[in-house]
Every structure is written in C-alpha cells, then in structure tokens.
Design an enzyme around this catalytic site. Structure first.
Site, mmCIF file in Angstrom:
data_model
loop_
_atom_site.group_PDB
_atom_site.id
_atom_site.type_symbol
_atom_site.label_atom_id
_atom_site.label_comp_id
_atom_site.label_asym_id
_atom_site.label_seq_id
_atom_site.Cartn_x
_atom_site.Cartn_y
_atom_site.Cartn_z
ATOM 1 C CG HIS A 89 -0.383 0.062 2.539
ATOM 2 N ND1 HIS A 89 -0.015 1.255 3.141
ATOM 3 C CD2 HIS A 89 -0.083 -0.894 3.449
ATOM 4 C CE1 HIS A 89 0.471 1.019 4.350
ATOM 5 N NE2 HIS A 89 0.455 -0.287 4.560
ATOM 6 C CG ASP A 91 -2.773 4.203 2.741
ATOM 7 O OD1 ASP A 91 -2.453 3.097 2.254
ATOM 8 O OD2 ASP A 91 -3.464 4.306 3.776
ATOM 9 C CG ASP A 122 3.157 0.466 7.640
ATOM 10 O OD1 ASP A 122 2.693 -0.158 6.673
ATOM 11 O OD2 ASP A 122 2.477 0.797 8.617
ATOM 12 C CD GLU A 153 -3.086 -1.253 5.895
ATOM 13 O OE1 GLU A 153 -3.271 -2.151 6.725
ATOM 14 O OE2 GLU A 153 -2.435 -0.214 6.151
ATOM 15 C CD GLU A 154 -0.991 2.468 7.606
ATOM 16 O OE1 GLU A 154 -1.677 2.058 8.563
ATOM 17 O OE2 GLU A 154 0.180 2.108 7.420
ATOM 18 C CG HIS A 419 1.194 2.581 12.559
ATOM 19 N ND1 HIS A 419 -0.075 2.077 12.795
ATOM 20 C CD2 HIS A 419 1.508 2.176 11.309
ATOM 21 C CE1 HIS A 419 -0.493 1.404 11.743
ATOM 22 N NE2 HIS A 419 0.455 1.443 10.826
#
Length: 445
Positions: A89, A91, A122, A153-154, A419
């Site tokens: 992904h 995003d 990520d 996705e996030e 994150h």
C-alpha cells in the site's frame, strides 16, 4: 543463480534508495482532513509508472468504493504457468507529533545506517522491495505477475476489500505475497502466520444532568468519571491479563518466542515497570485477546474545576486471536460492559467496527519455494511469528481465492517504529527481502 541474483540486487540498491526518496516525499495520508488528496493521487501515479517500467504491461488506477485509487499492474501468465500477486500500500500514517521527529518527516534521511522518514518501512519500503525484485529477475520469466498497491489501508475504510469482491478476476492468483509485514528482527527471515482481529467501541457513561460542585455534592452524587474508571478496571486483572467475560485468555503461542528483554527494549518499557499478563510475551501478543483503552474524554488537568463529572467517554480496542469470531468478541465485550457498569449508571455503547483475525496456511509449492528463497537470501531458515495488527484484506483474499497460498512478509521489523515518530527502515532488509522475492519468483513454477 543465487549468486547472480544477489549481485544484481546489490547493484540495484542505489536505485532503491532513489525510489524510496521519491516515495517518502509524497505526503500520502489518505485523509483529506489532514493532507490534500492530490498527494495520494501523485503517489498512485508514481507507483503505476514505476511498475510499468519494470515490465508489467497492463497498468491502471482503479477507483475503489471508498474513493481511493488502487494501482493494479500485471503481466499475464503463459499457458499452464502460475500467477503471483504482490500486495503493498502507498498510503501512510499521519506523522503524529512532528516535534518528536529527529529527522524531516517527508525527507528520506540516512542516519546510523538506517533510512528515516514516514512510510520508509510501512509500506513504501515494501513497494521498493517489490520493485527491486522485479528489476532483478529475468523479464522473460514464464510466470504471471500482478501488483496491487492499495491507497487507503491505514484508514481502514475497506475500499480495496470491496473492490476485490466486486472484481474478483482482476487479482486472481495462485500465490499471494502480502508485503506489509516484516521479520521478527533484522536479519531473521520470518513468515507472519497469524493476525489478530479487532473490535472497536466507544463507551459513554452518564450519571448526572450536569456537573455539580464537588464540595457540596461530592460523596453522594454519582461521579461518571469514577464510574468509567471502575468499569475499565474490570477489563484487566491484577496481573494485566485481559478479562472480558466469555473470552478465553489462556491460549499459548507455539511458534517463535519473543525474549522478554528484547521486547522491553523494542516496546520502550521503562525500567522497573512490569510487563502485562501471566503468559509469555508471544502468548500475550499473538495468542490471547488484548483490551486497550485508546482514548478517554474527560476534563484535562489544566483548567479543570472542583466538580463531580456528569459523563465520561472512552474508546476501546479489543484485539482477538485466530479462532475467535469478531461478532463473538463484540458480544462478549458489550455484555461484559453492561454487566459491570457500577451504580446503575446509564451506559451507551457505539460500535465503530470489527475485523476478523487471520491464519495463513502452511505447506504448498509457493510456501516451499519462499522458504527456500528466504534461506538462500539470509543464510538461515525462516521462522514464524504472529502479528497484533489486523489486515482485513487477507480474509477477503482467502474467501475470494480459496486455492491461493497467502504469505505475509516484508521489510518491517521492530526497530522500524511503524506508525510512530522516527519511522525508519534498515536498507539491508530491503536488499535481503528483495533478493528473497527475486529467488522465489525465479524458482516458483
């Protein structure tokens, strides 16, 4: 062949760094309230152009039901040959506290041998892993390859999940490589075999029509904040085990174990503070339910007044292991909360969402080929782990393509701090994982 591919991948690492530099510069947070949507659109186009440049011929940006664009690029398989689906992904998570970053958030920065920047691991690091592997392999390899890069996705809004269900033939494959995980530690090749599911609720406790003077009414007037504290305390016992009535909390993890001291370092646990639970670290992370209080609405300390509070809210996240249905988890949590709210306080439960846990299969020709590839790339046999996070798309893939082998791996390892502020990636992980993927694509027939 291994030596030749290793040399090719090593020679491609300057290009990999350039790719990641360009990707990290895109502020591709899929939330228009925080960043312009154009940032995601520019990132999607970059991904589409990049994979077109490595020989995937059918390339397009497909709008999904949540408004995000999924990049799909493919090269059809010759007759009788299998197809591999590569997932990632583009995003990223918002940068959170920008002041906590030690390097520029949106600028790939090398420091102490690692590459820093939001999305460096990520999941833009995994995009670069796929790109580097495809650059390294023989372009005439008799194998079908499809790349899908998700754009939301996030945010967890399910755009790609619903798109797959509506367009199953676009992504049909014999083997699916989910490039959104990583190794137990840098240098330790790892299959992520389980993902915990999740249940999110917002709980409101109300006791009074309005705030009341704590001197005049405190003691007899039911304090909503105290009621919330009492209620939340019933969700953990004195050892830190999650205690939701109706959910087992004694499951065991049979795969790789997580050394206590290593976990304390990885999690940043302060000296002298106990870890939670009576099981091993691996049991607590991957095999058992875990209840986390994500947030509480209550008066802040600064500016608070001497008043009994009439209401309090809390946002709760329950992670559930494979074997627990999310609706079972939701029912158990809501029934527990209703049974334990004190003083007959008024309780409202708002359901935010649920996600099912996932367990990948073992065995099969793709898994065997990937095990061999990881062993060759790392010089040691791979191990297995679970992951506390959820990837609902895995269950959609499993339901839509029941005969496909699904494998979860990638460049993310604990030091990446995904994150969180100061996210980074170890470039050696990109190199080794790209080599493993190139070996897998070359040998999987």
């Amino acid at each position: 062949m291994t030596t030749e591919l290793r040399t090719r991948v090593a020679a491609l690492m300057p290009q990999a760094k350039q790719d990641l530099t360009q990707l990290v510069a895109f502020r591709s947070v899929a939330d228009p309230r925080q960043f312009p949507p154009e940032e995601c659109e520019r990132t999607a186009q970059w991904v589409a152009d990049a994979f077109a440049s490595v020989g995937l011929t059918k390339v397009g940006l497909h709008e999904t039901p949540d408004g995000s664009k999924a990049v799909i690029a493919s090269r059809p398989a010759p007759p009788g040959a299998p197809t591999v689906l590569l997932y990632c992904h583009y995003d990223v998570q918002p940068p959170l506290d920008a002041a906590a970053w030690r390097t520029p958030v949106w600028e790939l920065t090398e420091k102490n041998g690692r590459w820093y920047g939001r999305g460096s691991a990520d999941c833009k690091g995994n995009i670069v892993m796929h790109l580097t592997a495809l650059r390294a392999i023989d372009p005439e390899l008799p194998l079908g390859i499809t790349l899908v890069s998700e754009g939301s996705e996030e945010q967890g809004t399910g755009g790609l999940e619903r798109f797959v269900q509506a367009n199953p033939d676009l992504l049909r494959a014999d083997a699916i490589v989910i490039g959104d995980c990583g190794n137990f530690a840098a240098g330790v090749p790892t299959f992520t075999e389980t993902l915990r599911g999740s249940v999110n609720v917002v709980v409101t406790v109300e006791t009074l029509a309005g705030p009341m003077h704590s001197g005049m009414f405190g003691g007899a007037a039911p304090d909503a904040l105290a009621a919330m504290i009492h209620l939340l305390a019933t969700l953990r016992d004195e050892h830190g085990n999650t205690t939701v009535d109706g959910l087992s909390n004694d499951q065991r993890w049979s795969g790789v174990q997580y050394p206590v001291e290593q976990f304390r370092i990885d999690a940043g646990v302060l000296g002298g503070v106990d870890l939670l639970g009576e099981g091993t670290v691996a049991d607590m992370l991957w095999a058992r339910p875990a209840l986390t209080v994500l947030g509480i609405d209550a008066p802040p300390v600064l500016g608070s007044s001497g008043a009994v509070q009439p209401a309090a809210r809390a946002r709760l996240n329950l992670r559930i292991p494979p074997g627990t249905d999310p609706q079972t988890g939701l029912r158990a949590l809501t029934e527990h909360l209703r049974a334990n709210v004190p003083w007959h306080a008024q309780l409202t439960i708002e359901i935010e969402g649920t996600g099912a846990p996932f367990r990948s299969g073992r065995g099969g020709p793709a898994r065997t080929a990937m095990e061999q590839a990881l062993t060759q790339a790392y010089g040691r046999a791979p191990t297995t782990q679970g992951q506390g996070g959820s990837i609902p798309l895995c269950n959609v893939f499993a339901d839509t393509y029941p005969d496909a082998e699904i494998m979860l791996l990638g460049v993310e390892e604990p030091k990446c701090l995904i994150h969180a502020p100061n996210e980074s990636v170890d470039p050696a992980e990109i190199e080794r994982m790209a080599l493993a993927e190139a070996l897998f694509l070359t040998n999987y027939r």
